[in-house]
Design a protein around this motif. Structure first.
Motif, PDB file in Angstrom:
ATOM      1  N   HIS A   1       0.839  -1.203   0.000  1.00 59.84           N
ATOM      2  CA  HIS A   1       0.000   0.000   0.000  1.00 59.84           C
ATOM      3  C   HIS A   1       0.881   1.263   0.000  1.00 59.84           C
ATOM      4  CE1 HIS A   1      -3.748   2.235   1.043  1.00 59.84           C
ATOM      5  NE2 HIS A   1      -2.875   3.076   1.574  1.00 59.84           N
TER       6      HIS A   1
ATOM      7  N   HIS B   1       1.731   4.550  -2.777  1.00 60.68           N
ATOM      8  CA  HIS B   1       1.816   5.995  -2.523  1.00 60.68           C
ATOM      9  C   HIS B   1       3.179   6.531  -2.950  1.00 60.68           C
ATOM     10  CE1 HIS B   1      -1.983   6.687  -0.539  1.00 60.68           C
ATOM     11  NE2 HIS B   1      -1.765   5.797   0.409  1.00 60.68           N
TER      12      HIS B   1
ATOM     13  N   GLU C   1      -4.819   7.737  -3.155  1.00 59.09           N
ATOM     14  CA  GLU C   1      -5.269   6.450  -2.642  1.00 59.09           C
ATOM     15  C   GLU C   1      -5.515   5.457  -3.786  1.00 59.09           C
ATOM     16  OE1 GLU C   1      -4.893   6.061   0.423  1.00 59.09           O
ATOM     17  OE2 GLU C   1      -6.001   4.258   0.974  1.00 59.09           O
TER      18      GLU C   1
ATOM     19  N   SER D   1      -2.213   3.675  -4.226  1.00 57.06           N
ATOM     20  CA  SER D   1      -1.867   2.700  -3.189  1.00 57.06           C
ATOM     21  C   SER D   1      -2.753   1.461  -3.305  1.00 57.06           C
ATOM     22  CB  SER D   1      -1.993   3.327  -1.803  1.00 57.06           C
ATOM     23  OG  SER D   1      -3.304   3.799  -1.576  1.00 57.06           O
TER      24      SER D   1
HETATM   25 ZN    ZN Z   1      -3.268   5.156   1.771  1.00 62.92          ZN
END
Ligand code: ZN
Length: 504
Positions: free
Chosen positions: A268, A272, A298, A301
């Protein structure tokens, strides 16, 4: 002063603000990763001093004059030029920052700082009434903030705009409602299936921490994270931070009995960091070199964590490697069992532990409550009841106490009302972009099975990363996919993947 000179001065100011901002970033990173407990007091003073300096720089009335000197000129005639994008965003930031009176900002900050401990205590004791007076004050101030900032339609729009520029409550509602109508019955089907995974494979076996760390680095480097410009550290809550061109850091936490926790948080945060690493470095510190929105951030990610990292193709490639790292732990486990285990769907109370299917329902519930609070004046003491009622309706569970319900997230105690929708927007944007990438690149997922992720990274760089803030998020999705944001790509992805796994 010519418009060109004014623009150069604005660039210089942006650079100074970026120096201060990244200095704060280093301090923040150090605080989470290295700082001994007794350093907290002085660190808080440093940070607050730097915040004041930053705020003063960002609200200097001269910025207004410089912007005015450029705004009517030919320099910004093309709205997609670097200059026009920067000037548009600088104007937006300046106006948002100066619409709030200084006394108001200070009061808000004071209330939020004091609320932290109160919220933590309320959560530890699972007693909402302890936090209610502080939350009430935060809500009143937040409503006032919306009035200062202004809005066309609903007060909540002014708050949403702070995290997802230009986004409207009505548009979010449109997509969320359509998603929920399909997602809720689909979840019921999954729960009713007689085919179920064994999540204990990844949640309750031995995974030595040092090996988890190396495996996480191998996966993220495989995705394209450049470790000459990055590093992985340990913190209580995983995060990523951009400290300047060539310095994007990520963190995770390890549990020696749980594989999922660190591995997927690394993927994740890698998503980013890949976004930040591939924004145009020459524009660093200006909007042209910054992420389009939190929702788009987001989306990156979630793409690497879920659409790649939880795919069958990825595990076809990566399970044999994983088994080499944990030969005893996984001796009796097949790739299919492992793949099913990392994709186990189970409604639970805690948002941050939620799977790909139930996660968005947690967000929709918060979105409904925040609208009721801000637009309809829901009294603070009625928030837990609304929470529990919606939770039963969306996820089918009775919330046992407030620590597993309304008190679980830190956001409201920080005064961040309007933030939650960006998480689900990220899932929606991610799925819509990914569907387009698959259409553009034949054999994209088959390449994952060979450990080839560069085609996807290149696509994301070309279609999303390189633009910085050139487009608003809702325009970017139309530029890239030809369609406005829709629940359909995400729903199609979930149906195909989980329909097969759970034999629906
Ligand atoms: Zn995040």
């Amino acid at each position: 002063m010519t418009p060109e000179q004014a623009y150069q001065q604005l660039l210089q100011r942006a650079k100074e603000i970026a120096y201060l901002g990244t200095a704060q970033g280093v301090l923040g990173w150090d605080q989470e990763v290295n700082m001994p407990r007794n350093g907290a007091q002085w660190r808080a003073e440093m940070q607050s001093y730097l915040s004041g300096q930053l705020h003063r720089k960002a609200t200097d009335p001269e910025i207004n004059d410089l912007l005015a000197a450029v705004e009517e000129s030919d320099l910004v005639a093309n709205p997609l030029s670097d200059e026009a994008v920067n000037v548009r965003e600088w104007r937006r930031e300046y106006d948002r920052a100066t619409k709030l009176p200084t006394e108001f900002v200070e009061r808000f900050t004071r209330v939020v700082v004091l609320s932290q401990q109160v919220w933590a205590e309320a959560r530890a004791k699972a007693d909402f009434s302890i936090f209610a007076p502080n939350l009430g004050e935060i809500i009143e101030l937040t409503k006032q903030k919306a009035e200062y900032l202004g809005y066309e339609d609903k007060p909540y729009d002014a708050l949403l705009d702070g995290f997802e520029p230009g986004e409207k409550t009505e548009n979010v509602k449109r997509v969320f409602t359509a998603l929920r109508e399909e997602l809720a019955p689909f979840l019921q089907e999954i729960m009713a299936s007689s085919t179920q995974p064994d999540p204990s494979i990844v949640e309750d076996r031995d995974y030595p921490v040092e090996r988890q760390r190396i495996l996480g680095e191998v996966a993220s480097a495989g995705f394209g994270l450049n470790y000459e410009s990055s590093r992985l550290d340990v913190s209580t809550h995983p995060f990523s931070t951009n400290l300047g061109p060539g310095d994007q850091r990520i963190t995770t936490r390890f549990n020696p009995r749980n594989f999922n926790d660190s591995f997927f948080s690394i993927l994740h945060e890698t998503g980013h960091a890949l976004y930040e690493q591939n924004l145009p470095a020459e524009h660093f510190g200006t909007p042209r070199g910054e992420a389009a929105s939190l929702g788009i951030h987001e989306s990156q990610s979630r793409t690497w964590e879920n659409l790649v990292g939880r795919s069958r193709a990825f595990w076809a490639y990566f399970f044999p490697i994983t088994r080499q790292f944990f030969p005893k732990t996984l001796a009796d486990v097949s790739m299919e069992d492992f793949y099913f285990a990392v994709n186990a769907v189970k409604p639970g109370f805690i948002r941050v532990d939620a799977d790909e299917v139930t996660y968005n329902l947690h967000i929709m519930l918060r979105f409904e409550i925040e609208q009721a609070i801000i637009n309809e004046g829901l009294p603070v003491e009625e928030i837990p009841a609304m929470w529990n009622t919606l939770f039963k309706e969306y996820l089918g569970l009775d919330v046992p106490d407030d620590s597993k319900g309304v008190l679980q997230d830190v956001h409201w105690s920080h005064g961040m009302i309007g933030y939650f929708p960006t998480y689900a927007l990220g899932n929606l944007y991610g799925a819509q972009f990914f569907a387009q990438a698959k259409a553009d690149i034949p054999g994209l997922e088959e390449a994952f099975a060979r450990g080839e992720f560069l085609p996807l990274l290149d696509w994301l760089r070309q279609h999303i990363h390189q633009h910085g803030m050139r487009y608003r998020a809702y325009d970017l999705v139309e530029v890239v996919t030809g369609e406005p944001l829709s629940h359909e790509p995400l729903m199609a992805h979930l149906r195909a993947k989980y329909g097969e796994l759970y034999r629906l």
